[in-house]
Design an enzyme around this catalytic site. Structure first.
Site, short mmCIF file in Angstrom:
data_model
loop_
_atom_site.label_atom_id
_atom_site.label_comp_id
_atom_site.label_asym_id
_atom_site.label_seq_id
_atom_site.Cartn_x
_atom_site.Cartn_y
_atom_site.Cartn_z
N VAL A 178 46.06 27.60 40.72
CA VAL A 178 45.71 27.03 39.42
C VAL A 178 44.65 27.84 38.67
CG1 VAL A 178 46.30 24.69 40.14
CG2 VAL A 178 43.93 25.48 40.36
N LYS A 179 44.13 28.90 39.29
CA LYS A 179 43.04 29.66 38.69
C LYS A 179 43.56 30.65 37.63
CE LYS A 179 39.66 27.81 41.08
NZ LYS A 179 40.28 27.08 42.18
#
Length: 374
Positions: A180-181
């Site tokens: 998700v980064k």
């Protein structure tokens, strides 16, 4: 339909980059690791970069390199993932929580000052949601008290502060490459620094504390020889992961532009909603928009959260104050209170935000949020 709060963005180039490594001679400790490190160092402007197995390993390595040990205190924010504080515990130190600024949700420099003792060794600010902390004020405190500054930039690759990329400002900065980064390697992390000595300590720590560098050995019996010079960990990252990272770095600016465009759409959609507190952008800071966090007013956050989940919207909360967790409660933090962090936590919700989120999906999120907050 299900819309997550965040997810990776992949294309055929990413897939082919991984396949090439799988067909090569090196799956780990090979050339792709250095290539990825150089890509991140060049992008951020840092002199050195050391890739590790995940973002928590990066924080642990940075604390080790800073010499954090038993009796040392490190001031950090309670409004973060537990790893930001756990890394201090791993080294035998003590995390000390300073309250946040109610507007930015980031650690408040004035609260840092209140927590400094003769045991304080470092400050560990976290750029929550990609929003840069007030690093000018934090560095002024660090200079006054001769403290190390380790930035947790897990959300902030590509963000900048006063025109400089996050990663060049402090003694060390850590990044995470979880799916998700800003970019992903599947799992992965990195520490960047301009200090060669810190870099060498990190490299030693990530590989069992072992060196094969003849110039650094105390004793050398030949080309096969190596020495364990510290108690390190196996925090190595693979060439498979780093090949994906190299490919993803080529798209980072595109990803950031898309995140900022989507964040702007949210802001415009909610700007006239009296029941929503919008993210505040600190002057001089250019957020990486890892998260779009709102606060809901006049409604129970749990009710809104569960209603949105029922609508297929994967909202989340970032984060539960670290000292609320049972482990911290039973290990000396039961009496700790940071009023601002607790007040913000009570009302905050993270909305879906990631490259690949369509305008139709975002409009659906906006419609449902407006319906449930009234």
């Amino acid at each position: 339909m299900y819309i997550p709060y965040g997810k990776q963005s992949m294309d055929e180039a990413d897939i082919q980059a991984v396949i090439e490594v799988l067909k090569s001679d090196f799956l780990t400790t090979g050339p792709k690791i250095k290539e990825f490190e150089q890509a991140v160092a060049e992008y951020t402007g840092a002199e050195y970069a050391a890739a590790v197995s995940n973002g928590t390993a990066a924080l642990h390595a940075a604390c080790f390199a800073a010499g954090i040990g038993p009796g040392d205190e490190v001031i950090t924010t309670p409004l973060t993932f537990a790893a930001s504080a756990n890394c201090v515990l791993y080294c035998g130190g003590k995390p000390v929580f300073a309250d946040v600024d109610k507007k930015t949700y980031n650690i408040d420099p004035e609260e840092i000052k209140k927590k400094i003792t003769d045991k304080t060794k470092a400050i560990l600010p976290v750029h929550l949601a990609g929003q840069p902390c007030d690093m000018e004020a934090i560095h002024a405190i660090a200079r006054e008290y001769r403290l190390t500054v380790i930035e947790d930039g897990a959300h902030a690759l590509g963000a900048s502060y006063q025109g400089e990329k996050i990663g060049t400002l402090s003694d060390m900065t850590t990044f995470s490459f979880h799916p998700v980064k800003p970019i992903t390697t599947g799992e992965g992390g990195m520490v960047v620094t301009n200090d060669r000595t810190l870099y060498q300590r990190i490299c030693l720590f990530r590989s069992h504390g072992i060196t094969r560098d003849a110039d650094r050995m105390e004793h050398n019996e030949g080309g096969w020889f190596y020495e364990q010079q510290a108690l390190g960990f196996n925090y190595r990252i693979t060439d498979i992961q780093c090949a994906l990272g190299v490919s993803q770095m080529k798209k980072l600016d595109t990803f950031l532009a898309e995140r900022r465009r989507l964040a702007d759409r949210y802001t415009k959609a909610f700007q006239d909603c009296s029941d929503v507190i919008l993210p505040f952008q600190m002057p001089g800071g250019d957020s990486g928009w890892h998260l779009y966090i709102i606060q809901v007013k006049h409604r129970d956050r749990r009710e809104v959260f569960e209603a949105l989940r029922a609508d297929g919207i994967g909202v989340n909360v970032h984060y539960i104050p670290v000292y609320f967790h049972p482990y911290y409660q039973t290990h000396g933090y039961r009496g700790v209170h940071c009023p601002n962090a607790e007040a913000v936590y009570k009302n905050m919700i993270s909305l879906p935000l990631y490259p690949g989120l369509t305008e139709e999906e975002q409009d659906y999120v906006i419609e449902k949020v407006k319906r449930h907050i009234r």
